[in-house]
Design an enzyme around this catalytic site. Structure first.
Site, PDB file in Angstrom:
ATOM      1  N   ARG A 262     -36.378  78.883 -57.383  1.00 13.95           N
ATOM      2  CA  ARG A 262     -37.759  78.521 -57.696  1.00 13.95           C
ATOM      3  C   ARG A 262     -38.613  79.781 -57.749  1.00 13.95           C
ATOM      4  O   ARG A 262     -38.510  80.650 -56.876  1.00 13.95           O
ATOM      5  CB  ARG A 262     -38.331  77.564 -56.635  1.00 13.95           C
ATOM      6  N   ARG A 277     -40.105  80.337 -47.557  1.00 15.32           N
ATOM      7  CA  ARG A 277     -40.334  80.096 -48.983  1.00 15.32           C
ATOM      8  C   ARG A 277     -39.680  81.228 -49.782  1.00 15.32           C
ATOM      9  O   ARG A 277     -40.223  82.315 -49.894  1.00 15.32           O
ATOM     10  CB  ARG A 277     -41.836  80.020 -49.263  1.00 15.32           C
ATOM     11  N   GLU A 349     -42.226  70.948 -43.412  1.00 15.01           N
ATOM     12  CA  GLU A 349     -41.334  70.127 -44.237  1.00 15.01           C
ATOM     13  C   GLU A 349     -39.930  70.713 -44.299  1.00 15.01           C
ATOM     14  O   GLU A 349     -39.746  71.910 -44.522  1.00 15.01           O
ATOM     15  CB  GLU A 349     -41.893  70.036 -45.656  1.00 15.01           C
ATOM     16  N   SER A 352     -37.840  66.167 -48.453  1.00 14.24           N
ATOM     17  CA  SER A 352     -38.667  65.179 -49.159  1.00 14.24           C
ATOM     18  C   SER A 352     -37.727  64.166 -49.777  1.00 14.24           C
ATOM     19  O   SER A 352     -36.800  64.541 -50.506  1.00 14.24           O
ATOM     20  CB  SER A 352     -39.505  65.843 -50.260  1.00 14.24           C
ATOM     21  N   ARG A 391     -34.135  76.198 -44.137  1.00 11.03           N
ATOM     22  CA  ARG A 391     -35.133  75.693 -43.189  1.00 11.03           C
ATOM     23  C   ARG A 391     -34.465  75.081 -41.959  1.00 11.03           C
ATOM     24  O   ARG A 391     -35.013  75.125 -40.859  1.00 11.03           O
ATOM     25  CB  ARG A 391     -36.070  74.706 -43.869  1.00 11.03           C
TER      26      ARG A 391
END
Length: 430
Positions: A262, A277, A349, A352, A391
């Site tokens: 990403r 990130r 988070e 999801s 994560r």
């Protein structure tokens, strides 16, 4: 993508649902193009009927020796052919316009999704475990003494730039163990089908799951047109792209461990320290393709699968339902699972889990044949992280850190580490 017939039948409901997401798209714009397109199709059909009628009469006029009528009819047939071609071209152009417009509009939220603008309006639905009480000030993952040598951002920046990391030694081993543990749990206990997919896909696959056209800047494209997947949702969901499957084929539950990429174009300046990130990361992704009547239960099932991983890792977490303003474009409802990070003293988070209804299936033209007969229907699709491996690594390190800089590891990982139970303050597994 949206069902144009549903918009025609209830444009007010369509507009109201989009307004909950803060989207200005209006049914009147959509229906104006749709009306013009349908008018062109109807005019083409009427012209074709006139041409067919005239073509039948041409021979009769010739047989009667009525040369004037023969020439008139022949000219009419020629004119109608030109008119039909122009009308068909117009209808095709309008169809492309309509398709492009519908492709760019996000999914409609379910009625039970809370209204809101951002993450502050998300609603917690449950919580598991209690954050540990430390007798020292916990630090972030990259500050733990036993971790620092195995988490090298400086060398990664030399190799690739910012937002990359080079893992080595015990930290790399722990990262691999986490991925294997997740896969084994999902396959052996949760009944998912392990799948290995490409990480390079064609552009239409990105359209199929909704990453394009609006969110291209968040992904990477190669010079020959392939896209690097931002998540295995793209590859796993598109397995049924363009297919019509038997109802007995459903549900299909997939899991894959892949590299993900990403650009993080929309998150400039956020989480620049550590591994939270990254441009390149690994994720264990779950995807379900199912009958529409199964999707509600499946959403809760998939959420429980992701939560179960955290419970086995003995990590405190909370589950929230995202509000309309914080939800991804393709989702009708999303559950975010947030793990406790003591180094940041907050929940972040880690998964999801979204149910998309038939939104992606319409984009992919993916259907099933009802077992009792009737026309093929669109499938429902769901996706969720089970979990983001990086994560999970962060959360295991931060929650297990000790005052001397060592890290105690969850017992669920012992078999994957050949009985090793901790990372020492010197960075060794023992």
């Amino acid at each position: 993508m949206h069902d144009i017939r549903a918009i025609r039948d209830n444009p007010a409901a369509f507009d109201a649902a989009l307004s909950r997401r803060g989207v200005a798209a209006s049914s009147s714009d959509i229906l104006a193009i749709d009306g013009e397109r349908r008018a062109a199709i109807q005019a083409a059909e009427a012209a074709q009927a006139e041409a067919n009628k005239a073509a039948k009469e041409v021979g009769a006029a010739k047989g009667r020796g009525d040369e004037a009528e023969f020439e008139r009819l022949r000219a009419l047939v020629g004119a109608k052919k030109s008119e039909i071609a122009e009308l068909n071209d117009k209808a095709k152009e309008l169809d492309v316009q309509l398709n492009d417009l519908l492709m760019g509009i996000p999914n409609l939220p379910y009625d039970d999704v809370p209204n809101g603008e951002d993450e502050d309006d998300n609603v917690e639905i449950r919580r598991h475990g209690n954050p540990r009480n430390f007798d020292f000030d916990p630090v972030e993952h990259y500050e733990i003494a036993g971790v620092q040598d195995g988490m090298d951002f400086e060398t990664a920046a030399k190799l690739s730039g910012s937002r990359f990391v080079l893992l080595s030694g015990a930290v790399a081993r722990l990262h691999r163990a986490l991925a294997q543990f997740m896969l084994d749990t999902h396959v052996e206990e949760n009944g998912l089908s392990e799948t290995i997919t490409p990480v390079l896909v064609r552009e239409d696959m990105m359209y199929g799951t909704g990453q394009l056209p609006k969110f291209g800047e968040d992904s990477y494209q190669t010079t020959n047109g392939w896209w690097l997947i931002p998540t295995a949702e793209v590859t796993l969901t598109n397995i049924v792209n363009g297919s019509t499957v038997e109802e007995s084929y459903l549900p299909r539950r997939y899991v894959a461990h892949t590299q993900c990429f990403r650009s993080e174009a929309g998150s400039a300046g956020r989480d620049t320290s550590g591994m939270l990130r990254q441009h390149q990361f690994e994720k264990v992704e779950m995807v379900t393709v199912c009958h529409p009547e199964q999707s509600e239960a499946e959403h809760e099932r998939m959420t429980k699968c992701a939560e179960g991983i955290l419970e086995k890792l003995e990590l405190p977490y909370r589950t929230v339902v995202l509000c309309t303003g914080d939800m991804g474009a393709g989702a009708r409802r999303t559950h975010d699972i947030e793990v406790w990070l003591p180094g940041q003293n907050t929940y972040r988070e880690i998964s999801s889990v979204s149910t998309c209804g038939d939104y992606q299936a319409r984009r992919m033209n993916a259907r099933f044949k009802p077992s009792e007969g009737g026309k093929p229907e669109f499938l429902h699709t769901l996706n969720g992280s089970g979990l983001a491996v990086g994560r999970a690594l962060i959360s295991v390190l931060e929650n297990g850190q000790q005052a001397d800089g060592s890290v105690d590891l969850p017992s669920a990982l012992y078999p994957y580490l050949r009985g090793k139970t901790r990372i020492t303050a010197e960075g060794a597994l023992e």
